[in-house]
Design an enzyme around this catalytic site. Sequence first.
Site, short mmCIF file in Angstrom:
data_model
loop_
_atom_site.label_atom_id
_atom_site.label_comp_id
_atom_site.label_asym_id
_atom_site.label_seq_id
_atom_site.Cartn_x
_atom_site.Cartn_y
_atom_site.Cartn_z
CG ASP A 266 -2.14 0.96 0.94
OD1 ASP A 266 -2.05 1.76 -0.01
OD2 ASP A 266 -3.13 0.89 1.67
C1 BGC Z 1 -4.79 3.46 -0.09
C2 BGC Z 1 -4.90 2.47 -1.22
C3 BGC Z 1 -4.70 3.18 -2.53
C4 BGC Z 1 -3.34 3.88 -2.51
C5 BGC Z 1 -3.02 4.64 -3.78
C6 BGC Z 1 -3.53 4.27 -0.16
O1 BGC Z 1 -3.54 5.30 0.75
O2 BGC Z 1 -4.87 2.79 1.14
O3 BGC Z 1 -6.14 1.83 -1.19
O4 BGC Z 1 -4.82 2.29 -3.59
O5 BGC Z 1 -3.32 4.81 -1.44
O6 BGC Z 1 -3.81 5.75 -3.89
#
Ligand code: BGC
Length: 745
Positions: A266
Site C-alpha cells: 500500500d
Molecule cells: C490506499 C490504497 C490506494 C493507494 C493509492 C492508499 O492510501 O490505502 O487503497 O490504492 O493509497 O492511492
Amino acid sequence: MKIRHALLLISLATASLLSAQTQPLPTYLDDTKPLEERVEDALSRMTLEEKIDVIHAQSKFSSPGVKRLGIPEFWTSDGPHGVRPDVLWDDWKQAGHTNDSCVAFPALTCLASTWNTDLARRYGESLGEEALYRGKDMMLGPGVNILRTPLCGRNFEYMGEDPYLASRMVVPYIQGLQSKGVAACVKHFALNNDETYRNEVNVIVDDRALYEIYLPAFKAAVTEAHTWGLMGSYNLFENQHNCHNQRLLNEILKGEWGYDGVVVSDWGGAHDTRQAITNGLDMEFGTWTDGLSFGTSNAYDNYHLALPYLALIRKGEYGTRELDDKVRRVLRLFFRTNMNRQRGFGSQCSEAHYAAARQIAGEGIVLLQNTNGVLPIDTVKTRRILVVGENAIKMMTPGGGSSTLKAQHEILPLDGLRQALGNGIEVEYARGYVGDPNNEVEGVPAPYDLAEQRSPQELRDEAVAKAREADYVIVFGGLNKSWHQDCEGADRKEYGLPYGQDSLIEALADVNKNLVYVNISGNPVAMPWKDKVPAIVQGWFLGSVAGEALADVLTGRTNPSGKLPYTWMAALDDVAAHRLGTYPGTWRKDEKIIDEEYKESIFVGYRWADKENIRPLFAFGHGLSYTSFNIGKAQADKKEITASDSITFTVSVTNTGKLAGAEVVQLYVRDCESSLPRPYKELKAFRKVRLAPGETREVRLTIGKAALSYYDDRTKQWTAEPGRFEALIGNASDCITSKVTFRLK
Ligand code: BGC
C-alpha cells in the site's frame, strides 16, 4: 560484369529479406511461447540494476519497465469504483488533465447488495475498458476487507460483512477486469478493518476468525479468480507490518494458496528494507523515505526496494534469490498486461458503461422499509414533492480518499427526480441541514452552491413549513465523503447521523405522513426515528448515475431487489467489536503500536446477532420489493452426503404480486453437532431470480463439503465434521422460511 553485379544484388536482397523474415523474436517478446519461458528469458537478460528498477515506483502511480529491452513502463490507478484522475508525476495533486474524467461506478457496497454475480462481471469488464483507454495496466482494487465495525471510514469500498458473499462477488469482478488485460490488485491484505491508526494497529485475531472470516474473499480472489495483483495493508499482524508480513504473504498467500502474482505495498506501507526483501513484498509504491519526505524527486531511489536493497546485495548480505522471485512475478504481470499484444484499446465514458452503472445501481439500492406501500411515489395523484437534505445536491464521486473520481457526469438526486417526474409534478427543495459546505472537492467544482448563511433553525423551519404543503417529502441524508464520514484515513466518530439530521427527520415526520428517507452512505447508521418514518431506502454512493438510479426506484421504474451485505445494528453497542470494548485497541507503553484484539473471533455481523440474540434494525440479506414473493418448501436430493459428494436443494419461488421483480434465495448452513463453537448459521449459497407477476421458478442450490467445513485451529485444517446439518433457506438472514435436515457421513 553487369549481370554478375545484378545477380549479387538480387542474392543480397533475398538474403536480407529472408533474414528479416526468419530473425526469431527473442523468447520474452514472443507471445506464442509459454509464459514461464518468457519470464526466464527476460530475467536472464536483465542486469542487477534493471531488476531493482522494476520492483519499485518511479512516480506516484507508475513503475519503470526496462528501456533497453523494450519492456514498457507499468501504470496503476485507483480503484475501485472508476479510474482516478491523473495526478502529477511526483505529487498527489491532480495533473489538471482534461481527458481523464470517467464513468463513476456505484461503490462496492452497492455492487455487493445486488447479489448478482453477472453484474459483478460486468462491473469488472466495464472498468477494465475504462482503464485500458486511459492507459492503465492495473486497477488498485477491489477491496474485500470485512465490515467489522460500522465506524470504519472505508467500508463503502468493500463488500460487506460476509466472507461467502464477498467471495462470490469479488471473483467475477476480477475475472471481468482481467479479461481486458488489466490487472486487479485486490486489497488490503489483510485485517485492515478500521482506518484510525491504520499504520499503527496490530491486529490480534485467532486462526479460526482469520481463516473463516477475514481471509476467504482474498483466497477466492487468488485461487479462483487468479488475481494478478494484491495489495498489502497498512496495519500489523503478529507484530509485523502487512506489506512485509512473513505469515500472511510468504506462508499463507504464496505458500498455502500458491499465488504467482505480485504483492504491491500500500502507498507508504513498506517500513523495513530487510523485511521488504524477505517477507513477500514484490513492488514498492508510495513510500515517503527518511529525510526526503513527500515528493522529493530522487526519493524513489531511496525506497526500501531500491538503492538500499542494491547496497545490501552488493555488500553480499543478500544474494539474488529473493530478487529474482520478485522480478519473475513482475515480469509475469507485464506479460499479462502491458505486454499482452492481444489486449484491446478500451473505451471511456461509453453508453455501455453508463448502462452498466445504472443497472448495478438499480439492483443494489435496498428498500429497507415501506410501511403502507408509501413507495413507489404515486405519480398520478401527486402534485407536489418536497426534497430535503444536502445529499440531494452534493456530489459524492470526488472525495473519500484514494477512491476519489472525476466523473464526466454525476446526476444528483434532486436533478434525477426532477428529470424523472417531468412537468406534471412540482419538485421543491429545502436544504434542511448543512453538512460539508465545501464548494470544491479534489478540484471538482460543486454543481450547486453549497455555501449557506442561514442558521440550523431557519433551515429546519423552512423545510418543515414546506413539508406541510407537500404530497411527499423525500429526505436525502446520511453521510458524505468528508473526513470522519465515509472517508479513507479516519473512522467515523459516531454511529448516529451527523449534522443534526435526526431531529430534522423527526420534525418532518411530525408534519407529513408520506416521508421517505434515503440514506446515502457506505455504512449503517443509527435510526432512532425508524418507526416514525414509513419508507427507508439505502442509497449507497451510486456514482455517475446516482440521481437517475434513485429516481428509478422511487418512482417504481425499477423494482428494488438489493439485499443488505451487512447487519444494520440499532446501536453501536450491538456490534461485537464495540460491545466487547475492543475498538480501536490499547496503546502499548512505547505508544508506537496499538493492539486491537478481535475478541469476538468468528462472531461478526449476523453471526454475532444470532449468538447474542440481538435484533438488528435490518438484518443481513434483508431487502424489500414492490412485489411479493413466496418461497416454497425446500427439498433435498438426498438425506445423507459424504465428504466428496454434494447436495442440491430445490425450492420454488413465486412472484405473488402484480409487478415483475427479483428475489434472492439465500441458503444458510447450520452445523447442529460440532466439537468446536460454530455460528448458528452461515451463508453458503444464493441465487437471484427474476420473475414476472404470477410466475414460479424452481431454484436449485448446491453445496458440498466446503460449505460444511470450519477451520480447525488444532489441526490447522479445514474440517467437515460428520453429523447433522440443517439447510436454512429464506430471503434474509432473519427470514428463514424453509429448513431441511441432512447428515454428513
Ligand atoms: C490506499 C490504497 C490506494 C493507494 C493509492 C492508499 O492510501 O490505502 O487503497 O490504492 O493509497 O492511492
